[in-house]
Structure formats: structure tokens, C-alpha cells
Motif scaffolding. Structure first.
Motif, mmCIF file in Angstrom:
data_model
loop_
_atom_site.group_PDB
_atom_site.id
_atom_site.type_symbol
_atom_site.label_atom_id
_atom_site.label_comp_id
_atom_site.label_asym_id
_atom_site.label_seq_id
_atom_site.Cartn_x
_atom_site.Cartn_y
_atom_site.Cartn_z
ATOM 1 N N VAL A 66 0.738 -1.142 -0.135
ATOM 2 C CA VAL A 66 -0.005 0.125 -0.057
ATOM 3 C C VAL A 66 0.817 1.240 -0.114
ATOM 4 C CG1 VAL A 66 -1.524 1.329 1.390
ATOM 5 C CG2 VAL A 66 -1.917 -1.131 0.871
ATOM 6 N N ARG A 67 1.919 1.042 0.835
ATOM 7 C CA ARG A 67 2.882 2.388 1.046
ATOM 8 C C ARG A 67 3.497 2.524 -0.545
ATOM 9 N NH1 ARG A 67 5.795 2.418 6.764
ATOM 10 N NH2 ARG A 67 3.774 2.996 7.970
ATOM 11 N N ASP A 68 4.001 1.551 -1.073
ATOM 12 C CA ASP A 68 4.653 1.871 -2.312
ATOM 13 C C ASP A 68 3.636 2.301 -3.410
ATOM 14 O OD1 ASP A 68 7.090 0.787 -1.299
ATOM 15 O OD2 ASP A 68 7.094 -1.384 -2.126
ATOM 16 N N ALA A 69 2.704 1.777 -3.508
ATOM 17 C CA ALA A 69 1.365 2.057 -4.380
ATOM 18 C C ALA A 69 1.144 3.354 -4.400
ATOM 19 C CB ALA A 69 0.346 1.268 -4.637
ATOM 20 N N ARG A 70 0.842 3.869 -3.080
ATOM 21 C CA ARG A 70 0.830 5.055 -2.739
ATOM 22 C C ARG A 70 1.639 6.155 -3.346
ATOM 23 N NH1 ARG A 70 0.062 5.594 2.956
ATOM 24 N NH2 ARG A 70 -1.926 4.308 2.585
ATOM 25 N N ALA A 71 2.934 5.766 -3.108
ATOM 26 C CA ALA A 71 4.039 6.644 -3.337
ATOM 27 C C ALA A 71 4.288 6.792 -4.758
ATOM 28 C CB ALA A 71 5.123 6.080 -2.608
ATOM 29 N N VAL A 72 3.741 5.661 -5.512
ATOM 30 C CA VAL A 72 4.032 5.872 -7.144
ATOM 31 C C VAL A 72 2.938 5.973 -7.837
ATOM 32 C CG1 VAL A 72 6.100 4.377 -7.021
ATOM 33 C CG2 VAL A 72 3.962 3.418 -7.436
ATOM 34 N N GLY A 73 1.657 6.188 -7.343
ATOM 35 C CA GLY A 73 0.439 6.372 -7.876
ATOM 36 C C GLY A 73 -0.197 5.142 -8.669
ATOM 37 N N ALA A 74 0.143 4.045 -8.134
ATOM 38 C CA ALA A 74 -0.552 2.817 -8.730
ATOM 39 C C ALA A 74 -1.441 2.111 -7.674
ATOM 40 C CB ALA A 74 0.781 1.649 -9.221
ATOM 41 N N GLU A 75 -1.838 0.905 -8.158
ATOM 42 C CA GLU A 75 -2.514 0.052 -7.104
ATOM 43 C C GLU A 75 -1.540 -0.839 -6.461
ATOM 44 O OE1 GLU A 75 -5.936 0.288 -6.789
ATOM 45 O OE2 GLU A 75 -6.113 2.038 -7.888
ATOM 46 N N PRO A 76 -2.301 -1.241 -5.119
ATOM 47 C CA PRO A 76 -1.436 -2.088 -4.376
ATOM 48 C C PRO A 76 -1.311 -3.667 -5.201
ATOM 49 C CG PRO A 76 -2.819 -0.954 -2.951
ATOM 50 C CD PRO A 76 -3.069 -0.476 -4.276
ATOM 51 N N ASP A 77 -2.145 -3.829 -5.828
ATOM 52 C CA ASP A 77 -2.186 -5.130 -6.608
ATOM 53 C C ASP A 77 -1.213 -5.149 -7.906
ATOM 54 O OD1 ASP A 77 -3.888 -6.437 -4.853
ATOM 55 O OD2 ASP A 77 -5.631 -6.060 -6.099
ATOM 56 N N ASP A 78 -0.807 -3.889 -7.893
ATOM 57 C CA ASP A 78 0.042 -3.889 -9.598
ATOM 58 C C ASP A 78 1.499 -3.829 -9.002
ATOM 59 O OD1 ASP A 78 -2.014 -3.333 -10.975
ATOM 60 O OD2 ASP A 78 -2.016 -1.186 -11.106
ATOM 61 N N VAL A 79 1.994 -3.541 -7.560
ATOM 62 C CA VAL A 79 3.216 -3.644 -7.110
ATOM 63 C C VAL A 79 3.985 -4.981 -7.391
ATOM 64 C CG1 VAL A 79 4.808 -3.588 -4.884
ATOM 65 C CG2 VAL A 79 2.692 -1.878 -5.473
ATOM 66 N N PRO A 80 3.256 -6.188 -6.838
ATOM 67 C CA PRO A 80 4.001 -7.364 -7.206
ATOM 68 C C PRO A 80 4.498 -7.677 -8.788
ATOM 69 C CG PRO A 80 2.501 -7.950 -5.926
ATOM 70 C CD PRO A 80 2.205 -6.488 -6.469
ATOM 71 N N ALA A 81 3.549 -7.197 -9.551
ATOM 72 C CA ALA A 81 4.038 -7.384 -11.113
ATOM 73 C C ALA A 81 5.106 -6.220 -11.608
ATOM 74 C CB ALA A 81 2.723 -7.092 -11.847
ATOM 75 N N MET A 82 5.041 -5.215 -10.977
ATOM 76 C CA MET A 82 6.286 -4.153 -11.238
ATOM 77 C C MET A 82 7.371 -4.629 -10.770
ATOM 78 S SD MET A 82 4.749 -0.337 -11.039
ATOM 79 C CE MET A 82 4.461 -0.334 -9.273
ATOM 80 N N GLU A 83 7.370 -5.233 -9.681
ATOM 81 C CA GLU A 83 8.825 -6.051 -9.050
ATOM 82 C C GLU A 83 9.202 -7.049 -9.782
ATOM 83 O OE1 GLU A 83 7.320 -7.104 -5.321
ATOM 84 O OE2 GLU A 83 7.901 -5.466 -4.423
ATOM 85 N N ARG A 84 8.384 -7.871 -10.285
ATOM 86 C CA ARG A 84 8.544 -9.073 -10.971
ATOM 87 C C ARG A 84 9.268 -8.401 -12.515
ATOM 88 N NH1 ARG A 84 4.990 -11.802 -9.415
ATOM 89 N NH2 ARG A 84 3.221 -11.081 -10.991
ATOM 90 N N GLN A 85 8.547 -7.554 -13.079
ATOM 91 C CA GLN A 85 8.872 -6.889 -14.464
ATOM 92 C C GLN A 85 10.313 -6.405 -14.046
ATOM 93 O OE1 GLN A 85 6.526 -4.156 -15.932
ATOM 94 N NE2 GLN A 85 7.429 -4.211 -17.994
ATOM 95 N N ILE A 86 10.706 -5.720 -12.987
ATOM 96 C CA ILE A 86 12.247 -5.260 -12.838
ATOM 97 C C ILE A 86 13.010 -6.342 -12.771
ATOM 98 C CG2 ILE A 86 13.454 -3.954 -11.183
ATOM 99 C CD1 ILE A 86 11.056 -2.008 -10.613
ATOM 100 N N LEU A 87 12.773 -7.334 -11.861
ATOM 101 C CA LEU A 87 13.693 -8.318 -11.500
ATOM 102 C C LEU A 87 14.021 -9.214 -12.690
ATOM 103 C CD1 LEU A 87 12.652 -9.252 -7.877
ATOM 104 C CD2 LEU A 87 14.464 -8.001 -8.728
ATOM 105 N N LYS A 88 13.048 -9.453 -13.738
ATOM 106 C CA LYS A 88 13.100 -10.360 -14.796
ATOM 107 C C LYS A 88 13.706 -9.398 -15.906
ATOM 108 C CE LYS A 88 11.200 -13.880 -13.003
ATOM 109 N NZ LYS A 88 11.942 -15.188 -12.521
ATOM 110 N N GLY A 89 13.981 -8.310 -15.715
ATOM 111 C CA GLY A 89 14.365 -7.588 -16.954
ATOM 112 C C GLY A 89 13.642 -7.350 -18.142
ATOM 113 N N GLY A 90 12.236 -7.251 -17.919
ATOM 114 C CA GLY A 90 11.209 -7.216 -18.910
ATOM 115 C C GLY A 90 11.337 -5.762 -19.657
ATOM 116 N N PRO A 91 10.678 -5.647 -20.756
ATOM 117 C CA PRO A 91 10.764 -4.367 -21.447
ATOM 118 C C PRO A 91 10.015 -3.347 -20.499
ATOM 119 C CG PRO A 91 9.250 -5.804 -22.436
ATOM 120 C CD PRO A 91 9.782 -6.676 -21.269
#
Length: 178
Positions: A66-91
Motif C-alpha cells: 500500500v505504501r509503495d503503491a501510494r508513493a508511485v500512484g499505482a494500485e497495491p495489486d500492481d506492485v508485485p507485477a512491477m517488482e517482477r518486471q524489474i527483476l526479470k529484466g522485462g521491457p
């Protein structure tokens, strides 16, 4: 904000990202550790002891999302997908709103990673090597050597992992800018 990355996730990833999945995994890990340490006859106390830890872990993960999502203007459910995209080196995302949220997320994670680095490594070194020195001083060379070896391996792994995550965050920042 709806995420196209989340809809493409496999069901296993959605279960792993769900708070229920995290709670069940924490509960199972807690019960297994307690059963290994206390024996299988203590299964009820293992279960009752692991429940508060699992609840605390779920609360902590939820609060962090919730804190991460609030800080970046996203939904809390989107945070794990963003983390995975960063760690997997996605586009980098094509959507400008998602791209902005991802950039803010990368910046906050990188700042937090670098902010805590200056005190965490020395503190862990003092804990591991100080404990090793105390074991040596008490005359237990085996325990002191084991703690020294564990300290060197753990701190080496932690330094490598920290640099790896920092590098991946920097690469995603470059993809977002370029």
C-alpha cells in the motif's frame, strides 16, 4: 490502474502474490521450523505459535504494498507485477501512465536500497564477526569457525545480491528513459 502485465501472469504467480498465498506459505514455514526444532509431538504448539507470525508477515507485506503503491500512484495489486518486471529484466511499459509509475517505483526502491546500505552491512558484520569472536574467546573453536564461515558466506552473498538488484534497477531506469 489496470495492468496488462498482471492479466498475462500465470495463475501460480497470482496465487504467490495474493495475501492468502503469502499467509499460507508463512504459516507452513513457521510450522515446519517449529516441528524440526521441537519435535513432531509439539504440532499444536507449532501451529499456534506460527499463526501470529504468519498474520504479522501478511500485515507487513500488505502495508508495504500500500505504501509503495501510494508513493508511485499505482494500485497495491500492481506492485508485485512491477517488482517482477524489474527483476526479470522485462521491457519498459508502453503506456505513459504506467511508465511514470514504474519510474517512480524504481526510484523509490533504489533510494531505499542505497539509503540502508551504509548501516546494514557494518551492523551485520559486527553481529556475525562479533559472535564469532565471542565463541573463540569462550574456547569453542568449532562454533567460532562455523559462525565466521557463515558470516563470510552470508555477507558475501548479501553484497552480491544488493549489487545485482541495484544494477537491475539501474537497467530498468535506463530502459524507461530511453
Amino acid at each position: 490502474m489496470a495492468s496488462t502485465e498482471r492479466s498475462d501472469d500465470r495463475p501460480r504467480l497470482r496465487r504467490r502474490d495474493s495475501l492468502w498465498g503469502i499467509g499460507v506459505m508463512a504459516l507452513l514455514a513457521g510450522v515446519v521450523v517449529r516441528l524440526v526444532l521441537n519435535g513432531t509431538s509439539a504440532w499444536l504448539s507449532a501451529l499456534l505459535g506460527a499463526v501470529p507470525a504468519a498474520v504479522w508477515i501478511v500485515w507487513w507485506v500488505r502495508r508495504r504494498r500500500v505504501r509503495d503503491a501510494r508513493a508511485v500512484g499505482a494500485e497495491p495489486d500492481d506492485v508485485p507485477a512491477m517488482e517482477r518486471q524489474i527483476l526479470k529484466g522485462g521491457p519498459a511499459p508502453r503506456d505513459p501512465e504506467r511508465r511514470r509509475a514504474m519510474a517512480a517505483f524504481v526510484d523509490s526502491r533504489q533510494e531505499r536500497l542505497r539509503r540502508n546500505r551504509w548501516w546494514a552491512f557494518p551492523m551485520l558484520a559486527v553481529i556475525f564477526f562479533g559472535t564469532s569472536a565471542l565463541w573463540y574467546l569462550s574456547g569453542s573453536v568449532g562454533a567460532g569457525s562455523l559462525m565466521l564461515g557463515l558470516g563470510v558466506v552470508f555477507l558475501g552473498w548479501l553484497a552480491w545480491y544488493n549489487l545485482r538488484i541495484d544494477r537491475r534497477l539501474s537497467h530498468m531506469r535506463g530502459r524507461l528513459q530511453g
